[in-house]
Design an enzyme around this catalytic site. Structure first.
Site, PDB file in Angstrom:
ATOM      1  N   ARG A 133       0.854  -1.181   0.000  1.00 32.47           N
ATOM      2  CA  ARG A 133       0.000   0.000   0.000  1.00 32.47           C
ATOM      3  C   ARG A 133       0.890   1.230   0.000  1.00 32.47           C
ATOM      4  O   ARG A 133       1.700   1.397   0.914  1.00 32.47           O
ATOM      5  CB  ARG A 133      -0.847  -0.067   1.267  1.00 32.47           C
ATOM      6  CG  ARG A 133      -2.046   0.790   1.273  1.00 32.47           C
ATOM      7  CD  ARG A 133      -2.913   0.437   2.447  1.00 32.47           C
ATOM      8  NE  ARG A 133      -2.360   0.913   3.703  1.00 32.47           N
ATOM      9  CZ  ARG A 133      -3.087   1.374   4.709  1.00 32.47           C
ATOM     10  NH1 ARG A 133      -4.397   1.388   4.607  1.00 32.47           N
ATOM     11  NH2 ARG A 133      -2.537   1.776   5.819  1.00 32.47           N
ATOM     12  N   THR A 137      -0.745   7.611  -0.977  1.00 32.47           N
ATOM     13  CA  THR A 137      -2.055   7.539  -1.648  1.00 32.47           C
ATOM     14  C   THR A 137      -2.947   6.437  -1.070  1.00 32.47           C
ATOM     15  O   THR A 137      -4.145   6.416  -1.333  1.00 32.47           O
ATOM     16  CB  THR A 137      -1.872   7.233  -3.144  1.00 32.47           C
ATOM     17  OG1 THR A 137      -1.267   5.929  -3.261  1.00 32.47           O
ATOM     18  CG2 THR A 137      -0.978   8.268  -3.822  1.00 32.47           C
ATOM     19  N   ASP A 229       0.891  -1.816  12.399  1.00 35.26           N
ATOM     20  CA  ASP A 229       1.317  -2.299  11.085  1.00 35.26           C
ATOM     21  C   ASP A 229       1.656  -3.784  11.191  1.00 35.26           C
ATOM     22  O   ASP A 229       2.656  -4.164  11.791  1.00 35.26           O
ATOM     23  CB  ASP A 229       2.537  -1.499  10.604  1.00 35.26           C
ATOM     24  CG  ASP A 229       2.874  -1.833   9.157  1.00 35.26           C
ATOM     25  OD1 ASP A 229       3.049  -3.024   8.840  1.00 35.26           O
ATOM     26  OD2 ASP A 229       2.955  -0.903   8.341  1.00 35.26           O
ATOM     27  N   ASP A 232       5.121  -4.993   9.731  1.00 31.46           N
ATOM     28  CA  ASP A 232       6.253  -4.571  10.563  1.00 31.46           C
ATOM     29  C   ASP A 232       6.305  -5.354  11.870  1.00 31.46           C
ATOM     30  O   ASP A 232       7.380  -5.753  12.331  1.00 31.46           O
ATOM     31  CB  ASP A 232       6.163  -3.070  10.866  1.00 31.46           C
ATOM     32  CG  ASP A 232       6.618  -2.221   9.692  1.00 31.46           C
ATOM     33  OD1 ASP A 232       7.215  -2.781   8.745  1.00 31.46           O
ATOM     34  OD2 ASP A 232       6.378  -1.000   9.717  1.00 31.46           O
TER      35      ASP A 232
END
Ligand code: PRP
Ligand code: URA
Length: 238
Positions: A133, A137, A229, A232
């Site tokens: 991703r 944006t 995340d 991560d």
């Protein structure tokens, strides 16, 4: 163990200050969403959410939840009859047509779900879709696609821990369908209402399994309350 969303009514759950869960409101129109609310899944998901959970434990929890959720996501797989000889007599048993099942993790965080599902269906094939991703944006950028050739014959389970804006999930299903897939399920751990809406609108035929329908997205497109995340935290790259 699965709380199926009603045809016309979906119960949202929202973390209260005292950490229990309660129905918040209903939303019409999500007949393809199933929330796996098994106590073990919810217990492990809460540990996953904890910002202090270290990478090693995070990875183990994702693996365990994937296995538990796979149990629910595969409960309507087709069975074939087969004969079996017990120590006493011959009888008729069943055999899951497992070799036609294909898992497709969305790289990279989806990789964390593969082994847990494979523990239940070891003969499943594994394809891969590479998507990330774009941070600015929030639109998905695809970089890899590889699945078995006979896509039309197969049942696919797309794996990704997070369904946020839904851009990645929609793009992944688009790619599978372009390759000939007709039967696709989507399994995630945490979903945002925005992502569910977008996936249902684009692909109303895709059955979605999640362990939690969270409250909303923040301005950066992260799920709230979420777990941060996922890639991560799985791979220790924060
Ligand atoms: C995360 C997650 C999903 C995607 C969800 O991946 O694993 O693939 O974001 O967001 P969306 O619903 O708004 O598209 P990310 O792009 O961070 O890549 P990674 O798995 O490589 O970390
Ligand atoms: N991707 C993640 O890993 N976490 C989110 O909350 C949203 C997208």
């Amino acid at each position: 163990m699965v709380r199926e969303a009603q045809d016309d009514c979906l119960v949202f759950f929202h973390a209260r200050e005292d950490s229990s869960f309660r129905p918040m409101h209903t939303t019409p129109g999500f007949p393809t969403l199933a929330i796996v609310d098994h106590p073990l899944v919810q217990h492990k998901l809460t540990l996953l959410r904890d910002q202090h959970t270290p990478t090693k434990i995070f990875k183990e929890l994702v693996d365990e939840i994937a296995m538990l959720m796979a149990y629910e996501a595969t409960k309507d797989l087709p069975l074939e009859e087969r004969s079996v000889e017990t120590p006493l007599e011959r009888t008729t048993g069943f055999h899951v047509a497992g070799k036609k099942l294909t898992l497709v993790p969305i790289l990279r965080a989806g990789l964390g779900l593969v082994e847990g599902v494979l523990r239940l269906v070891p003969s499943a094939r594994v394809g891969h879709i590479g998507l990330y991703r774009d941070h600015d944006t929030l639109t998905p950028v695809d970089y890899y696609f590889k699945i078995p050739g006979d896509a039309a014959e197969r049942d696919f389970i797309l794996l990704d821990p997070m369904l946020a804006t839904g851009g990645s999930a929609v793009s992944a299903v688009d790619s599978l369908k372009r390759a000939g897939a007709t039967r696709v399920r989507f399994l995630c751990l945490v979903a945002a209402p925005e992502g569910i809406r977008r996936l249902v609108a684009a692909h109303p035929d895709v059955q979605i399994y999640t362990a939690s329908l969270d409250r909303e997205l923040n301005e950066q497109g992260y799920i709230l309350p979420g777990l941060g995340d996922a890639g991560d935290r799985l791979f220790g790259t924060r």
